[in-house]
Every structure is written in structure tokens, then in C-alpha cells.
Design a protein around this motif. Structure first.
Motif, PDB file in Angstrom:
ATOM      1  N   ILE A  65       0.847  -1.191   0.000  1.00 38.44           N
ATOM      2  CA  ILE A  65       0.000   0.000   0.000  1.00 38.44           C
ATOM      3  C   ILE A  65       0.882   1.239   0.000  1.00 38.44           C
ATOM      4  CG2 ILE A  65      -1.648   1.338   1.371  1.00 38.44           C
ATOM      5  CD1 ILE A  65      -2.826  -1.372   2.244  1.00 38.44           C
ATOM      6  N   GLU A  66       0.659   2.089  -0.989  1.00 34.40           N
ATOM      7  CA  GLU A  66       1.381   3.352  -1.120  1.00 34.40           C
ATOM      8  C   GLU A  66       0.367   4.479  -1.233  1.00 34.40           C
ATOM      9  OE1 GLU A  66       4.642   4.023  -1.054  1.00 34.40           O
ATOM     10  OE2 GLU A  66       5.171   1.899  -0.782  1.00 34.40           O
ATOM     11  N   ILE A  67       0.564   5.518  -0.469  1.00 35.26           N
ATOM     12  CA  ILE A  67      -0.389   6.630  -0.495  1.00 35.26           C
ATOM     13  C   ILE A  67      -0.452   7.271  -1.882  1.00 35.26           C
ATOM     14  CG2 ILE A  67       1.202   8.418   0.344  1.00 35.26           C
ATOM     15  CD1 ILE A  67      -2.560   7.954   1.245  1.00 35.26           C
ATOM     16  N   GLU A  68       0.682   7.299  -2.592  1.00 34.66           N
ATOM     17  CA  GLU A  68       0.674   7.878  -3.936  1.00 34.66           C
ATOM     18  C   GLU A  68      -0.217   7.066  -4.878  1.00 34.66           C
ATOM     19  OE1 GLU A  68       3.510   7.198  -2.230  1.00 34.66           O
ATOM     20  OE2 GLU A  68       4.365   9.178  -1.857  1.00 34.66           O
ATOM     21  N   ASP A  69      -0.217   5.739  -4.707  1.00 37.02           N
ATOM     22  CA  ASP A  69      -1.113   4.911  -5.520  1.00 37.02           C
ATOM     23  C   ASP A  69      -2.569   5.217  -5.185  1.00 37.02           C
ATOM     24  OD1 ASP A  69       0.780   3.476  -7.017  1.00 37.02           O
ATOM     25  OD2 ASP A  69       0.932   1.881  -5.523  1.00 37.02           O
ATOM     26  N   ILE A  70      -2.868   5.314  -3.908  1.00 34.43           N
ATOM     27  CA  ILE A  70      -4.248   5.612  -3.503  1.00 34.43           C
ATOM     28  C   ILE A  70      -4.685   6.946  -4.089  1.00 34.43           C
ATOM     29  CG2 ILE A  70      -5.754   6.133  -1.539  1.00 34.43           C
ATOM     30  CD1 ILE A  70      -4.071   4.058   0.076  1.00 34.43           C
ATOM     31  N   ALA A  71      -3.853   7.976  -3.945  1.00 32.45           N
ATOM     32  CA  ALA A  71      -4.194   9.305  -4.463  1.00 32.45           C
ATOM     33  C   ALA A  71      -4.385   9.276  -5.974  1.00 32.45           C
ATOM     34  CB  ALA A  71      -3.108  10.318  -4.081  1.00 32.45           C
ATOM     35  N   HIS A  72      -3.482   8.612  -6.673  1.00 31.13           N
ATOM     36  CA  HIS A  72      -3.562   8.578  -8.130  1.00 31.13           C
ATOM     37  C   HIS A  72      -4.808   7.819  -8.596  1.00 31.13           C
ATOM     38  CE1 HIS A  72      -2.012   8.827 -12.220  1.00 31.13           C
ATOM     39  NE2 HIS A  72      -2.464   7.577 -12.371  1.00 31.13           N
TER      40      HIS A  72
END
Length: 190
Positions: A30-37
Motif C-alpha cells: 500500500i502506497e499513499i501515492e497509488d491511492i491518491a492517483h
């Protein structure tokens, strides 16, 4: 960063190139940048809005309706949708398929909560803020706004009218709000 494994287990590729296993999610994937994108490119209401309106923008707006100690929970309340999209509420809440989906969604949310130091139980204030945004979004963004029986919502819309932003601006706002919320909560950033 890629982390490719050979497996028969279902997985998706994230924006950062990771393999993500929705049926057995792991914190390290889980990466916050993936969630945001991902959320910035996923539309609310299955895309039935007048113009694109992203889950990322919705999540940012929910977070601002909450006190600072709950802003991170509000921002991440729909984060599993980054990995498994969403399901229309009437199907999600009233079918066997929805029952299975909700189980997968809860599993992903538990891991997201652990990753970012949140309680695994959604605070009731988050649900209230989410409902306020839902009725506001219905008023401002849907061309047709029928009262669907599965939307039994007791909430008043906000006074201000929603003006959508581009997916890029929604992604930036999501990441900026994440940094603010993490600082307030002393939560892990990744």
C-alpha cells in the motif's frame, strides 16, 4: 517500484508498478501515492455526474468536514476503492455479490488502517461527513436526482455549491491533505 511475483492469486498492477493482492492485502504493498492517483481517476456515482468528479476530491472534502484528529480517517474512508473500485450502492448493499465485495473491501481497509495508524472501526463522525457530502454531491453534480430507496439518508447538504476540479488537482489536494492529517495525528507517512 515493481515487485512482481508469479502466482495464481488475483492481483492488480498499481500506478507505482506494484502487484496488489485484493484478497490478501499486505501493508508493504500500500502506497499513499497509488491511492491518491487511483482515486483521482475514479468517478463518483459510477460516472453519472454532469462532469467528472473523483473519489479523491470527495475524500478531501469529507476530510475537511471533520476535526483534525479524524481528517486522516475521512481522507482514507474510501481508499479500498483505489484497488477494487466501488460498487453501486443498491448492488453493494442488497445482493450476494455486494456481500462478497464488502468483505474484500473490509479486508483492504483493515490493512490500510494498520498501515496509517488508524483505528479499524470507522468513527461515526466520518459516516456523518460522508453522508453530508453525498447529499451535497447529489444536489450539485447529478442531472437526475431521484430518491433511491437504498439512499435512506438523513443529512442536509452543505450551503456551498461544489465546483469540480481536474483529476490532477484532486490528486495534489489529496496528497497535501494527507501530509496535513499525518502531521496532526503523528501517523506513519508510508
Amino acid at each position: 517500484m515493481t515487485n512482481t511475483q508469479v502466482t495464481n492469486e488475483p492481483w492488480i498492477t498499481t500506478h507505482s508498478g506494484r502487484q496488489f493482492f485484493p484478497l490478501s492485502p499486505r501493508e508493504e504493498d500500500i502506497e499513499i501515492e497509488d491511492i491518491a492517483h487511483h482515486l483521482s481517476l475514479i468517478n463518483r456515482f459510477s460516472g453519472a455526474t454532469r462532469e467528472p468528479y473523483s473519489v479523491a476530491e470527495h475524500s478531501v472534502r469529507v476530510s475537511y468536514l471533520l476535526p483534525p484528529n479524524l481528517a486522516l480517517w475521512g481522507l482514507l474512508h474510501d481508499a479500498p476503492e483505489a484497488y477494487i473500485l466501488d460498487m453501486a450502492t443498491p448492488i453493494k448493499m442488497n445482493t450476494n455479490l455486494g456481500f462478497v465485495y464488502r468483505g474484500v473491501e473490509k479486508g483492504i481497509m483493515r490493512v490500510i488502517c494498520r498501515k496509517f495508524g488508524l483505528s479499524e472501526e470507522e468513527p461515526p463522525e466520518v459516516k456523518i461527513a460522508d453522508r453530508i457530502m453525498l447529499v451535497t454531491e447529489k444536489r450539485d453534480l447529478l442531472i437526475h436526482n431521484p430518491k433511491h430507496p437504498s439512499w435512506n439518508i438523513e443529512a442536509e447538504p452543505l450551503r456551498d455549491f461544489i465546483h469540480q476540479v481536474t483529476w490532477r488537482k484532486a490528486k495534489i489536494a489529496f496528497m497535501e491533505r494527507f501530509v496535513e492529517a499525518v502531521k496532526f495525528n503523528n501517523a506513519p507517512e508510508n
